[in-house]
Design a protein around this motif. Sequence first.
Motif, PDB file in Angstrom:
ATOM      1  N   ASP A   1      47.516  69.498   5.961  1.00 49.06           N
ATOM      2  CA  ASP A   1      48.444  67.858   5.269  1.00 49.06           C
ATOM      3  C   ASP A   1      48.913  67.900   4.292  1.00 49.06           C
ATOM      4  OD1 ASP A   1      45.415  67.205   4.176  1.00 49.06           O
ATOM      5  OD2 ASP A   1      47.201  68.533   3.256  1.00 49.06           O
ATOM      6  N   ARG A   2      49.756  69.160   3.520  1.00 49.26           N
ATOM      7  CA  ARG A   2      50.995  68.900   2.714  1.00 49.26           C
ATOM      8  C   ARG A   2      51.915  70.177   3.446  1.00 49.26           C
ATOM      9  NH1 ARG A   2      48.148  70.145  -3.086  1.00 49.26           N
ATOM     10  NH2 ARG A   2      46.602  68.418  -1.754  1.00 49.26           N
ATOM     11  N   GLY A   3      53.174  69.806   3.864  1.00 46.88           N
ATOM     12  CA  GLY A   3      54.005  70.081   3.945  1.00 46.88           C
ATOM     13  C   GLY A   3      54.056  70.853   5.257  1.00 46.88           C
ATOM     14  N   MET A   4      54.676  71.571   6.067  1.00 47.09           N
ATOM     15  CA  MET A   4      55.093  72.304   6.926  1.00 47.09           C
ATOM     16  C   MET A   4      53.795  73.101   6.829  1.00 47.09           C
ATOM     17  SD  MET A   4      58.311  71.981   8.271  1.00 47.09           S
ATOM     18  CE  MET A   4      58.952  72.986   6.897  1.00 47.09           C
TER      19      MET A   4
ATOM     20  N   GLN B   1      32.406  72.945   0.216  1.00 46.81           N
ATOM     21  CA  GLN B   1      32.797  71.894   1.435  1.00 46.81           C
ATOM     22  C   GLN B   1      32.410  72.514   2.722  1.00 46.81           C
ATOM     23  OE1 GLN B   1      35.641  69.451   0.401  1.00 46.81           O
ATOM     24  NE2 GLN B   1      36.269  70.481  -1.822  1.00 46.81           N
TER      25      GLN B   1
ATOM     26  N   ASN C   1      28.013  71.793   3.902  1.00 42.89           N
ATOM     27  CA  ASN C   1      27.007  71.194   4.459  1.00 42.89           C
ATOM     28  C   ASN C   1      28.621  70.219   5.143  1.00 42.89           C
ATOM     29  OD1 ASN C   1      28.717  69.040   3.135  1.00 42.89           O
ATOM     30  ND2 ASN C   1      26.967  67.907   2.348  1.00 42.89           N
TER      31      ASN C   1
ATOM     32  N   LEU D   1      31.037  69.181   5.989  1.00 39.23           N
ATOM     33  CA  LEU D   1      32.362  68.314   5.519  1.00 39.23           C
ATOM     34  C   LEU D   1      33.687  68.788   5.872  1.00 39.23           C
ATOM     35  CD1 LEU D   1      32.478  66.219   1.806  1.00 39.23           C
ATOM     36  CD2 LEU D   1      31.816  65.853   3.612  1.00 39.23           C
ATOM     37  N   MET D   2      33.993  70.265   5.098  1.00 38.21           N
ATOM     38  CA  MET D   2      34.877  71.221   6.040  1.00 38.21           C
ATOM     39  C   MET D   2      34.622  72.359   7.089  1.00 38.21           C
ATOM     40  SD  MET D   2      37.303  72.473   2.727  1.00 38.21           S
ATOM     41  CE  MET D   2      38.792  70.994   2.399  1.00 38.21           C
TER      42      MET D   2
ATOM     43  N   LYS E   1      29.056  65.449  15.852  1.00 39.29           N
ATOM     44  CA  LYS E   1      28.807  65.777  14.116  1.00 39.29           C
ATOM     45  C   LYS E   1      27.612  66.395  13.647  1.00 39.29           C
ATOM     46  CE  LYS E   1      28.023  60.809  13.430  1.00 39.29           C
ATOM     47  NZ  LYS E   1      27.287  59.627  13.561  1.00 39.29           N
TER      48      LYS E   1
ATOM     49  N   LEU F   1      25.933  68.524  -2.577  1.00 38.67           N
ATOM     50  CA  LEU F   1      26.732  69.003  -2.764  1.00 38.67           C
ATOM     51  C   LEU F   1      27.725  68.816  -4.172  1.00 38.67           C
ATOM     52  CD1 LEU F   1      28.081  71.541  -0.986  1.00 38.67           C
ATOM     53  CD2 LEU F   1      30.097  69.591  -0.831  1.00 38.67           C
TER      54      LEU F   1
ATOM     55  N   PHE G   1      30.392  67.401  -6.600  1.00 40.79           N
ATOM     56  CA  PHE G   1      31.847  67.779  -6.330  1.00 40.79           C
ATOM     57  C   PHE G   1      32.564  67.610  -7.729  1.00 40.79           C
ATOM     58  CE2 PHE G   1      31.498  65.949  -2.452  1.00 40.79           C
ATOM     59  CZ  PHE G   1      31.575  66.507  -1.938  1.00 40.79           C
TER      60      PHE G   1
ATOM     61  N   GLN H   1      35.617  61.020  -8.557  1.00 39.25           N
ATOM     62  CA  GLN H   1      35.887  60.471  -7.507  1.00 39.25           C
ATOM     63  C   GLN H   1      34.940  60.838  -6.484  1.00 39.25           C
ATOM     64  OE1 GLN H   1      38.770  63.551  -7.424  1.00 39.25           O
ATOM     65  NE2 GLN H   1      40.402  62.426  -8.005  1.00 39.25           N
ATOM     66  N   GLN H   2      33.600  60.797  -7.420  1.00 37.40           N
ATOM     67  CA  GLN H   2      32.224  60.405  -6.490  1.00 37.40           C
ATOM     68  C   GLN H   2      31.263  59.609  -6.185  1.00 37.40           C
ATOM     69  OE1 GLN H   2      30.196  64.780  -7.351  1.00 37.40           O
ATOM     70  NE2 GLN H   2      27.973  63.334  -6.020  1.00 37.40           N
ATOM     71  N   LEU H   3      31.490  59.015  -7.862  1.00 34.74           N
ATOM     72  CA  LEU H   3      30.835  57.051  -8.290  1.00 34.74           C
ATOM     73  C   LEU H   3      31.956  56.234  -7.806  1.00 34.74           C
ATOM     74  CD1 LEU H   3      30.219  59.051 -11.592  1.00 34.74           C
ATOM     75  CD2 LEU H   3      28.228  58.717  -9.156  1.00 34.74           C
TER      76      LEU H   3
END
Lengths: 263, 287
Positions: B14-17, B51, B54, B56-57, B78, B89, B91, B96-98
């Motif tokens: 997702d970042r640049g090409m 990641q 579980n 997520l990725m 799914k 997990l 993080f 950035q989790q709470l």
Amino acid sequence: MKRKIILGRYMEGDSWVHRLDPRAKMAAMPLFMVAVFMVDGYMGALALLLFTLAVIRGTGIPYRYFIRAMKPLMFLMLFILVFHLLYDAGGSKLLDAGAFKVYAGGLEKGIVSASRMALFIMLAAVLTFTTQPEQLAQGLGSLLKPLTCIGLPTDRLVLMLGIALRFIPTIFEEAERLWKALQSRGLDLSSRPLREKARLIIALLVPVTTGAFRRAIGLADSMEARGYRLGAPRSRFRAFVWKRADTLFVGAFLLPVAAAALL
Amino acid sequence: MVISFEEVSYRYRDRGMTPILGLDGLNLELEEGRMIAVLGAPGSGKSTMLQHMNGLMRADEGLVRILDFNLESGDSRKIPPKLRQRVGLVFQYPEQQLFEDTVEKDLLFGPLNFGWSEAEAAEAVRRAAFFVGLDEALLAQSPFKLSSGQMRKAAVAAVLAADPDILALDEPTASLDPASREDLMQRLHGLTKAEGKTVIVVTHRLEELVSYADDFVVIKGGRVIFQGTARELVHKQEVLEEAGLMAPSSVRIAGTLAAQLGIETPEMLPDAAALAAWYAGLLESQS
Ligand SMILES: Nc1ncnc2c1ncn2[C@@H]1O[C@H](COP(=O)(O)OP(=O)(O)OP(=O)(O)O)[C@@H](O)[C@H]1O
Ligand SMILES: [Mg+2]
């Protein structure tokens, strides 16, 4: 959450368009806008499209990225086209289906108006794809510099713009990380009632915005601690150098304007 | 085998090409009921690997097997909630989790998602908070008013509350004081021994895990370059260097002493106690 907005991002690269002075790219924008608004027929639109495609080719970034940049506005473009088809009754009648009549003039106006928008988005994408946000802000600052003498606080505007450009992608990334963490703890929105969904999404906004504020305050403090003062004279790490390629680039944008004016 | 990665590759797009390589044909097998340390220089792919554990990725290539779940590349079905419950997990960045307005609600979030009754969930939360040493008075507070160390504990408790079988923690000790750090490691180690859970800890500090982890995994450039015990790892200078690690100070001291005394560097467990025992032995044999 998965497909992200692509317009406004910077794409690393080393094409000649990347290397242009950001001021040249910015100066080209209003010229291009003039040309886009002067166009009023198929030929003109096609000529501008070819011109834009040539510039895009120069960036070395695949065409599909520019198409993706247009996606969010595709609906609006379609709407403009349909609007003209329905309400513009000029030229010969092409189709007559009871209440629904399509005229050649309407079709042409619709297509030209929609392509104006597409052209403009493509060029805006060229600017943001090939210019780092800091450079964009800095370039704008030096273009606006003359306005300081009529009392416009250009430094302040540029600083704000620079920080905003810098932070917007981070905020998106942060929201995405939080989202992942919640999914990891079993969040499944599809199985929830609407009210609960709305509550969760609002709850999500809280840490993202407080995080952004906290970061912004931290940034302001750390900038001050490192001796930054608004309005104080400051040397540039990367001073802009206006090269011949820049003059040529801006000059090239005069061509479509001149052509549109003459034709 | 509780976790196995077979030739797993993942690219960030997702970042640049140009896609950025996250994992590059990674192979890994982990046994149940152990404590595993994951080490590696920044950007080596530790968080990316976690990641995948579980779902997520999802891998671009290869196969990830966790417990009795198979996650094949290209399979976009799914992820079953049960997998998310059984693999917890924590993080890298707790802030950035709470997200809820009180710490207690945040801790309840997981258990309630997994369909526990309120009473069960409340009990689990109380136990998890106690386990990580989070003061009960903090439960009623907003998570954003906590210090970063307290936030870290809350983030760990929030995951533990759902009672996972596998617990993967991404640099859990980063903002903790030395005493809490030691305490947390000891308690996590206890989970593996008393309850047979599998605990995976990413860290940049080799020393904090030397006396607890059964297995050490070193990652570089999205591949596993070492898997083995602490005793083996501390003497592999080139692996340590590639992972941006330093040998524990006890090993370095032993090396320096041995060089000065003109004897061979001893193979020993890399901790202060082993160093002291070896040195005492030396003194005794000299007198
Ligand atoms: N969201 C992302 N977008 C693009 N690239 C990413 C992203 N997250 C990680 N990467 C890249 O993937 C590679 C592996 O990153 P990862 O976060 O797994 O490293 P890490 O070992 O956890 O590092 P650290 O010790 O700094 O946490 C790095 O090269 C990184 O730049
Ligand atoms: Mg990491």
